[in-house]
Design a protein around this motif. Structure first.
Motif, PDB file in Angstrom:
ATOM      1  N   GLY A  87      -7.691  -3.971   9.439  1.00 33.66           N
ATOM      2  CA  GLY A  87      -8.914  -3.678   8.720  1.00 33.66           C
ATOM      3  C   GLY A  87      -8.754  -3.656   7.215  1.00 33.66           C
ATOM      4  O   GLY A  87      -9.557  -3.041   6.509  1.00 33.66           O
ATOM      5  N   VAL A  88      -7.738  -4.359   6.701  1.00 36.26           N
ATOM      6  CA  VAL A  88      -7.437  -4.354   5.268  1.00 36.26           C
ATOM      7  C   VAL A  88      -8.185  -5.486   4.576  1.00 36.26           C
ATOM      8  O   VAL A  88      -8.204  -6.620   5.069  1.00 36.26           O
ATOM      9  CB  VAL A  88      -5.919  -4.490   5.042  1.00 36.26           C
ATOM     10  CG1 VAL A  88      -5.588  -4.568   3.561  1.00 36.26           C
ATOM     11  CG2 VAL A  88      -5.184  -3.329   5.705  1.00 36.26           C
ATOM     12  N   LEU A  89      -8.782  -5.208   3.416  1.00 33.42           N
ATOM     13  CA  LEU A  89      -9.497  -6.226   2.645  1.00 33.42           C
ATOM     14  C   LEU A  89      -9.244  -6.113   1.143  1.00 33.42           C
ATOM     15  O   LEU A  89     -10.031  -6.614   0.346  1.00 33.42           O
ATOM     16  CB  LEU A  89     -11.007  -6.161   2.915  1.00 33.42           C
ATOM     17  CG  LEU A  89     -11.504  -6.795   4.216  1.00 33.42           C
ATOM     18  CD1 LEU A  89     -13.007  -6.595   4.362  1.00 33.42           C
ATOM     19  CD2 LEU A  89     -11.174  -8.279   4.274  1.00 33.42           C
ATOM     20  N   ARG A  90      -8.157  -5.445   0.768  1.00 39.36           N
ATOM     21  CA  ARG A  90      -7.776  -5.344  -0.638  1.00 39.36           C
ATOM     22  C   ARG A  90      -6.288  -5.636  -0.767  1.00 39.36           C
ATOM     23  O   ARG A  90      -5.483  -5.184   0.066  1.00 39.36           O
ATOM     24  CB  ARG A  90      -8.060  -3.958  -1.200  1.00 39.36           C
ATOM     25  CG  ARG A  90      -9.528  -3.636  -1.428  1.00 39.36           C
ATOM     26  CD  ARG A  90      -9.664  -2.227  -1.980  1.00 39.36           C
ATOM     27  NE  ARG A  90      -8.944  -2.075  -3.252  1.00 39.36           N
ATOM     28  CZ  ARG A  90      -9.521  -2.192  -4.441  1.00 39.36           C
ATOM     29  NH1 ARG A  90     -10.806  -2.457  -4.533  1.00 39.36           N
ATOM     30  NH2 ARG A  90      -8.823  -2.020  -5.537  1.00 39.36           N
ATOM     31  N   LEU A  91      -5.910  -6.322  -1.836  1.00 41.33           N
ATOM     32  CA  LEU A  91      -4.507  -6.666  -2.030  1.00 41.33           C
ATOM     33  C   LEU A  91      -3.659  -5.431  -2.312  1.00 41.33           C
ATOM     34  O   LEU A  91      -2.500  -5.360  -1.887  1.00 41.33           O
ATOM     35  CB  LEU A  91      -4.369  -7.679  -3.167  1.00 41.33           C
ATOM     36  CG  LEU A  91      -5.000  -9.052  -2.901  1.00 41.33           C
ATOM     37  CD1 LEU A  91      -4.827  -9.955  -4.116  1.00 41.33           C
ATOM     38  CD2 LEU A  91      -4.404  -9.714  -1.662  1.00 41.33           C
ATOM     39  N   ASP A  92      -4.210  -4.435  -3.015  1.00 39.13           N
ATOM     40  CA  ASP A  92      -3.414  -3.235  -3.269  1.00 39.13           C
ATOM     41  C   ASP A  92      -3.167  -2.461  -1.974  1.00 39.13           C
ATOM     42  O   ASP A  92      -2.110  -1.838  -1.805  1.00 39.13           O
ATOM     43  CB  ASP A  92      -4.049  -2.348  -4.333  1.00 39.13           C
ATOM     44  CG  ASP A  92      -5.508  -2.015  -4.063  1.00 39.13           C
ATOM     45  OD1 ASP A  92      -6.086  -2.561  -3.107  1.00 39.13           O
ATOM     46  OD2 ASP A  92      -6.079  -1.201  -4.821  1.00 39.13           O
ATOM     47  N   ASP A  93      -4.110  -2.542  -1.023  1.00 39.66           N
ATOM     48  CA  ASP A  93      -3.869  -1.924   0.279  1.00 39.66           C
ATOM     49  C   ASP A  93      -2.828  -2.700   1.081  1.00 39.66           C
ATOM     50  O   ASP A  93      -2.054  -2.107   1.845  1.00 39.66           O
ATOM     51  CB  ASP A  93      -5.176  -1.823   1.065  1.00 39.66           C
ATOM     52  CG  ASP A  93      -6.075  -0.693   0.575  1.00 39.66           C
ATOM     53  OD1 ASP A  93      -5.565   0.209  -0.116  1.00 39.66           O
ATOM     54  OD2 ASP A  93      -7.277  -0.713   0.883  1.00 39.66           O
ATOM     55  N   VAL A  94      -2.806  -4.007   0.938  1.00 41.53           N
ATOM     56  CA  VAL A  94      -1.748  -4.805   1.571  1.00 41.53           C
ATOM     57  C   VAL A  94      -0.391  -4.349   1.051  1.00 41.53           C
ATOM     58  O   VAL A  94       0.556  -4.138   1.825  1.00 41.53           O
ATOM     59  CB  VAL A  94      -1.954  -6.313   1.294  1.00 41.53           C
ATOM     60  CG1 VAL A  94      -0.746  -7.110   1.789  1.00 41.53           C
ATOM     61  CG2 VAL A  94      -3.229  -6.817   1.950  1.00 41.53           C
ATOM     62  N   ARG A  95      -0.294  -4.186  -0.270  1.00 40.75           N
ATOM     63  CA  ARG A  95       0.967  -3.748  -0.883  1.00 40.75           C
ATOM     64  C   ARG A  95       1.372  -2.367  -0.388  1.00 40.75           C
ATOM     65  O   ARG A  95       2.542  -2.127  -0.052  1.00 40.75           O
ATOM     66  CB  ARG A  95       0.791  -3.731  -2.398  1.00 40.75           C
ATOM     67  CG  ARG A  95       1.998  -3.303  -3.226  1.00 40.75           C
ATOM     68  CD  ARG A  95       3.054  -4.382  -3.266  1.00 40.75           C
ATOM     69  NE  ARG A  95       4.058  -4.206  -2.230  1.00 40.75           N
ATOM     70  CZ  ARG A  95       4.990  -5.088  -1.947  1.00 40.75           C
ATOM     71  NH1 ARG A  95       5.021  -6.237  -2.604  1.00 40.75           N
ATOM     72  NH2 ARG A  95       5.875  -4.860  -1.006  1.00 40.75           N
ATOM     73  N   ARG A  96       0.425  -1.443  -0.321  1.00 41.22           N
ATOM     74  CA  ARG A  96       0.739  -0.087   0.136  1.00 41.22           C
ATOM     75  C   ARG A  96       1.153  -0.085   1.613  1.00 41.22           C
ATOM     76  O   ARG A  96       2.013   0.702   2.013  1.00 41.22           O
ATOM     77  CB  ARG A  96      -0.464   0.840  -0.067  1.00 41.22           C
ATOM     78  CG  ARG A  96      -0.766   1.147  -1.519  1.00 41.22           C
ATOM     79  CD  ARG A  96      -1.707   2.331  -1.664  1.00 41.22           C
ATOM     80  NE  ARG A  96      -1.054   3.589  -1.293  1.00 41.22           N
ATOM     81  CZ  ARG A  96      -1.623   4.787  -1.421  1.00 41.22           C
ATOM     82  NH1 ARG A  96      -2.860   4.875  -1.910  1.00 41.22           N
ATOM     83  NH2 ARG A  96      -0.983   5.884  -1.064  1.00 41.22           N
ATOM     84  N   ALA A  97       0.525  -0.946   2.415  1.00 42.37           N
ATOM     85  CA  ALA A  97       0.896  -1.022   3.828  1.00 42.37           C
ATOM     86  C   ALA A  97       2.338  -1.483   3.985  1.00 42.37           C
ATOM     87  O   ALA A  97       3.090  -0.942   4.811  1.00 42.37           O
ATOM     88  CB  ALA A  97      -0.051  -1.971   4.558  1.00 42.37           C
ATOM     89  N   ILE A  98       2.732  -2.468   3.199  1.00 44.60           N
ATOM     90  CA  ILE A  98       4.118  -2.941   3.243  1.00 44.60           C
ATOM     91  C   ILE A  98       5.070  -1.826   2.840  1.00 44.60           C
ATOM     92  O   ILE A  98       6.090  -1.577   3.493  1.00 44.60           O
ATOM     93  CB  ILE A  98       4.278  -4.170   2.329  1.00 44.60           C
ATOM     94  CG1 ILE A  98       3.418  -5.325   2.835  1.00 44.60           C
ATOM     95  CG2 ILE A  98       5.751  -4.592   2.260  1.00 44.60           C
ATOM     96  CD1 ILE A  98       3.338  -6.492   1.874  1.00 44.60           C
ATOM     97  N   ASP A  99       4.719  -1.125   1.761  1.00 46.40           N
ATOM     98  CA  ASP A  99       5.559  -0.025   1.300  1.00 46.40           C
ATOM     99  C   ASP A  99       5.638   1.106   2.325  1.00 46.40           C
ATOM    100  O   ASP A  99       6.626   1.850   2.360  1.00 46.40           O
ATOM    101  CB  ASP A  99       5.020   0.524  -0.028  1.00 46.40           C
ATOM    102  CG  ASP A  99       5.147  -0.479  -1.172  1.00 46.40           C
ATOM    103  OD1 ASP A  99       5.959  -1.429  -1.042  1.00 46.40           O
ATOM    104  OD2 ASP A  99       4.430  -0.318  -2.180  1.00 46.40           O
ATOM    105  N   ALA A 100       4.584   1.225   3.157  1.00 36.69           N
ATOM    106  CA  ALA A 100       4.571   2.277   4.183  1.00 36.69           C
ATOM    107  C   ALA A 100       5.429   1.925   5.392  1.00 36.69           C
ATOM    108  O   ALA A 100       5.593   2.755   6.288  1.00 36.69           O
ATOM    109  CB  ALA A 100       3.135   2.550   4.627  1.00 36.69           C
TER     110      ALA A 100
END
Length: 433
Positions: free
Chosen positions: A292-305
């Motif tokens: 349900g991700v639609l922002r690049l900064d959320d993509v980055r945070r998901a990877i970091d998580a």
């Protein structure tokens, strides 16, 4: 014209799969999708969709087809596939082609996953098991929803199934913790955490089929009675389905089908956060995907998580209306997602060519929701299998026409970017700056 769009928007937002008027003269030859019962005569997902529309009552169709508010996101997801155009290469030996790939480190017959969908028992009796059987036959994973109707241990026992579980967080932490314990015990391969459904989308057309939030209107009941095939294959002999994997967490006075659905909606915490993800990550040590991700900064945070995969998507256009199409976000997301983290996309897939476009833009696989559901509605497990067969055949043929031998060869060099988008080729080494 695309079903489900508001009338004033249909001319502005044509469906890429609409009838091609260039091949007709004043409506001749007359064209119709197949609406009979012989699954072999369904040559496209659109035929399975037409078969489903003939079989299902209106209130079920509104749940299946509808989106939120103006359904602009629903339309945008389809139009995005139409905007990207192929650049096929010629004089390439494509006599040996393959769609086989690896998903989460295990082989798959094609880069597709059957997406999690709820209320499948409304579409066909034992709908979740039927989808799981189709997935096993097709060599792809099936993601079972928290809002599924068949017990997860029965689904997990489908021979040859790659069983993934989609998690909605609701109630107290003890609920998701107990669900994860059961999912783990059932041998599920991966967990898919949905992030964009803690507030229920404003699905107006579905609401108009009900006299109250939990009670259908009289016209809805009369319309359902006029669909005896659906009644016979879905409601009889056990009546409306239940959410059997979570029913025990719901108070007894709220355990009717619609009552339980609304109770769960009311108890999904809007406090869901990255801290919640961290707690789930600590508890679940198998592959975890964030959906349900639609922002690049959320993509980055998901990877970091520390997730193993990210699924770009809008929940089928059923939550926030007016969002970007996940497909258009793929090139930039691909630049962020490297190494072992998987990048998936969901929403709008109807053709094998759609699948290839998503792969060329950077997806490792596509989560398909409505396409296999049309098959389920048209003909149960065999219908869902027919949907996968159609998508696989179309993608296999298009792969050759594109001048590629495998999905590993696909990349942005096979696509012309829409005028409104940056050319993905410009980000490659040697590309135009």
């Amino acid at each position: 014209m695309q079903a489900g769009l508001p009338a004033r928007g249909r001319e502005e937002m044509p469906d890429p799969n609409r009838f091609a008027s260039v091949a007709q003269l004043d409506g001749s030859p007359r064209r119709r999708y197949y609406t009979g019962r012989d699954l072999r005569r369904a040559v496209a997902i659109a035929d399975l969709r037409a078969m489903a529309h003939r079989r299902l009552p209106r209130f079920v169709l509104e749940y299946l087809e509808g989106g939120a508010e103006e359904e602009a996101t629903l339309a945008e997801e389809r139009m995005a596939y139409g905007r990207w155009r192929f650049l096929p290469r010629q004089l390439v030996d494509v006599s040996q082609r393959s769609l086989h790939t690896q998903l989460l480190g295990a082989p798959a017959a094609l880069p597709l996953v059957i997406a999690p969908t709820g209320f499948n028992g409304l579409f066909h009796r034992q709908g979740d098991i039927a989808l799981a059987q189709a997935a096993a036959r097709g060599g792809v994973p099936f993601v079972q929803s928290t809002m599924s109707n068949d017990p997860l241990d029965e689904v997990a026992q489908v021979p040859g199934l790659r069983h993934w579980w989609q998690l909605y967080v609701f109630g107290g932490d003890e609920v998701w913790q107990e669900l994860l314990r059961r999912v783990e015990a059932a041998g599920c391969e991966a967990l898919v955490l949905t992030t964009n459904a803690q507030i229920f989308g404003n699905r107006e057309w579905s609401a108009r089929t009900r006299a109250s939030p939990t009670r259908p209107s009289v016209p809805t009941l009369l319309d359902a009675a006029l669909h005896p095939r659906w009644v016979a294959t879905t409601l009889l002999p056990h009546g409306l389905p239940a959410f059997r994997n979570v029913i025990e967490f719901i108070p007894r006075e709220h355990r009717g089908l619609m009552q339980s659905a609304f109770w769960i909606r009311a108890h999904q915490p809007t406090s869901l956060s990255w801290q919640t993800l961290a707690r789930i990550r600590q508890r679940w040590r198998r592959p975890l995907l964030l959906k349900g991700v639609l922002r690049l900064d959320d993509v980055r945070r998901a990877i970091d998580a520390g997730v193993e995969g990210v699924v770009l998507g809008s929940h089928g256009g059923r939550q926030l209306d007016g969002t970007v199409a996940a497909l258009d976000l793929l090139p930039a997301a691909r630049a962020l997602v490297q190494g072992p983290v998987a990048l998936y996309v969901s929403g709008g897939l109807r053709r094998g060519t759609d699948l290839l476009k998503a792969l060329a833009l950077g997806a490792d696989a596509v989560l398909a929701g409505r396409a296999p559901l049309y098959g389920l509605c048209a003909g149960g497990s065999a219908g869902a299998s027919r949907a996968l067969e159609i998508l696989q055949r179309e993608a296999h043929d298009a792969l050759g026409l594109l001048g590629a031998r495998s999905v590993g060869e696909l990349g942005p060099q096979f696509l012309a970017a829409p005028l409104s988008c940056e050319d993905p080729a410009s980000t490659r080494k040697g590309g135009k700056k």
